[in-house]
Design a protein around this motif. Structure first.
Motif, PDB file in Angstrom:
ATOM      1  N   SER A 148     -10.217  -4.422 -13.292  1.00  0.00           N
ATOM      2  CA  SER A 148     -10.663  -4.265 -11.894  1.00  0.00           C
ATOM      3  C   SER A 148      -9.923  -3.120 -11.217  1.00  0.00           C
ATOM      4  O   SER A 148     -10.519  -2.344 -10.462  1.00  0.00           O
ATOM      5  N   GLN A 149      -8.627  -2.992 -11.505  1.00  0.00           N
ATOM      6  CA  GLN A 149      -7.850  -1.891 -10.922  1.00  0.00           C
ATOM      7  C   GLN A 149      -8.359  -0.544 -11.411  1.00  0.00           C
ATOM      8  O   GLN A 149      -8.444   0.415 -10.633  1.00  0.00           O
ATOM      9  N   PHE A 150      -8.688  -0.473 -12.689  1.00  0.00           N
ATOM     10  CA  PHE A 150      -9.230   0.773 -13.229  1.00  0.00           C
ATOM     11  C   PHE A 150     -10.519   1.145 -12.502  1.00  0.00           C
ATOM     12  O   PHE A 150     -10.707   2.310 -12.119  1.00  0.00           O
ATOM     13  N   ARG A 151     -11.377   0.184 -12.293  1.00  0.00           N
ATOM     14  CA  ARG A 151     -12.654   0.455 -11.622  1.00  0.00           C
ATOM     15  C   ARG A 151     -12.442   0.887 -10.173  1.00  0.00           C
ATOM     16  O   ARG A 151     -13.117   1.794  -9.682  1.00  0.00           O
ATOM     17  N   ARG A 152     -11.519   0.245  -9.485  1.00  0.00           N
ATOM     18  CA  ARG A 152     -11.247   0.609  -8.086  1.00  0.00           C
ATOM     19  C   ARG A 152     -10.657   2.014  -7.980  1.00  0.00           C
ATOM     20  O   ARG A 152     -11.009   2.793  -7.089  1.00  0.00           O
ATOM     21  N   ASN A 153      -9.736   2.324  -8.889  1.00  0.00           N
ATOM     22  CA  ASN A 153      -9.039   3.621  -8.823  1.00  0.00           C
ATOM     23  C   ASN A 153      -9.873   4.770  -9.371  1.00  0.00           C
ATOM     24  O   ASN A 153      -9.560   5.942  -9.119  1.00  0.00           O
ATOM     25  N   ASN A 154     -10.911   4.451 -10.136  1.00  0.00           N
ATOM     26  CA  ASN A 154     -11.748   5.483 -10.769  1.00  0.00           C
ATOM     27  C   ASN A 154     -13.226   5.154 -10.554  1.00  0.00           C
ATOM     28  O   ASN A 154     -13.952   4.841 -11.514  1.00  0.00           O
ATOM     29  N   PRO A 155     -13.691   5.239  -9.313  1.00  0.00           N
ATOM     30  CA  PRO A 155     -15.072   4.822  -9.006  1.00  0.00           C
ATOM     31  C   PRO A 155     -16.139   5.638  -9.723  1.00  0.00           C
ATOM     32  O   PRO A 155     -17.252   5.160  -9.913  1.00  0.00           O
ATOM     33  N   GLY A 156     -15.812   6.841 -10.130  1.00  0.00           N
ATOM     34  CA  GLY A 156     -16.802   7.678 -10.819  1.00  0.00           C
ATOM     35  C   GLY A 156     -16.687   7.625 -12.332  1.00  0.00           C
ATOM     36  O   GLY A 156     -17.323   8.427 -13.038  1.00  0.00           O
ATOM     37  N   ALA A 157     -15.897   6.672 -12.847  1.00  0.00           N
ATOM     38  CA  ALA A 157     -15.702   6.591 -14.301  1.00  0.00           C
ATOM     39  C   ALA A 157     -17.035   6.348 -14.996  1.00  0.00           C
ATOM     40  O   ALA A 157     -17.902   5.634 -14.491  1.00  0.00           O
TER      41      ALA A 157
END
Length: 298
Positions: A148-157
């Motif tokens: 979830s942290q990865f998704r929040r910190n990298n919204p354009g991943a």
């Protein structure tokens, strides 16, 4: 039974896939050592050779001086002893590795010739693909939070299928991971060589993979193929240690892709490395693949 000449083994080449792969497919084993990609990728490192003898595929590791469990026509304890005798006559130890637990447990006569040792360090970790996607339960809660942290910190991943053109960038990321993780101390140095051999032959080996991008740079990748009828084998998976949650993200994306095609995902062994063992156990494997080392008695 045909006598075995250790000098008759052929080094593993790409063209051998058409001969070797049908043996593995028919055997349908859970162990990742019975997979052509691994045979080819690690072949030079372990001095792997192969030959067909009496309807069986035989694989020999010159580095470890062991014969893998024969693949193909059924074999008895007496047949295993004859193969071992041939190796011993040629000055080899006459040992076997990656021997199926079921075969050992159903063939007590093996104990007359061999000491039977459970090979804990080379037990494959096998996971439910569904469980790796859902990440349910307290033991996987931290993985879910990091994802979830990865998704929040990298919204354009974004994640996309790996192609041969990605190979150089993936290898560079693997080397970066190696530097950050002090892989020489962790015995990972050979893995980069095996990975390069596999990536150089990505298409010819029939490999698949995923590449994960975050903020315009490669954050992770995975390389995999079919192991057996209901299991995929993840051969290599690396991530950017400086991007929080990237390890969990590439793991989740891989499981999500494979879930619809396979029930299980084999993530291979920990080879006795404590940090790797802790990491593999933290994802709660459905089971581990138990194999034996058969050490020839004097």
């Amino acid at each position: 039974m045909t006598r075995l000449d250790p000098g008759s083994f052929k080094r593993v080449q790409l063209d051998d896939r058409a001969i070797i792969q049908p043996f593995f497919a028919a055997a349908n084993r859970n162990s990742s050592d019975y997979n052509f990609v691994n045979l080819y990728a690690w072949g030079e490192i372990y001095g792997l050779g192969w030959r067909i003898c009496d309807g069986r595929l035989l694989i020999y590791s010159a580095r470890d001086d062991v014969l893998l469990m024969p693949v193909g026509a059924p074999i008895s304890a007496a047949g295993m002893r004859l193969l071992s005798d041939d190796l011993r006559e040629a000055g080899k130890r006459g040992d076997f590795a990656f021997v199926d637990a079921e075969f050992v447990e159903k063939t007590p006569a093996l104990g007359e010739t061999f000491e039977m040792i459970v090979d804990t360090d080379n037990a494959d970790y096998v996971y439910s693909a569904k469980a790796l996607v859902e990440l349910k339960g307290n033991r996987l809660h931290r993985k879910k939070n990091l994802l979830s942290q990865f998704r929040r910190n990298n919204p354009g991943a974004r994640c996309e299928p790996m192609e041969k053109r990605h190979a150089a960038d993936c290898f560079a990321l693997a080397e970066k991971w190696c530097e950050e993780k002090f892989c020489e101390q962790l015995a990972f140095t050979h893995e980069t060589s095996a990975m390069k051999r596999a990536l150089d032959a990505f298409d010819a080996l029939g490999l698949e993979g995923l590449v994960l991008f975050a903020n315009g740079r490669l954050a992770g990748f995975s390389v995999f193929d079919r192991l057996n009828q209901n299991t995929a084998d993840v051969h290599f998976e690396k991530y950017d240690p400086l991007i929080k949650g990237s390890a969990q993200a590439i793991n989740w994306e891989t499981a999500r892709l494979l879930q619809g095609r396979y029930e299980y995902i084999n993530r291979e062994q920990d080879v006795g490395i404590e940090g790797l063992r802790k990491s593999k156990r933290s994802y709660c494997p459905a089971f581990t693949v138990k194999t034996y080392l058969l050490r020839r008695r004097a």
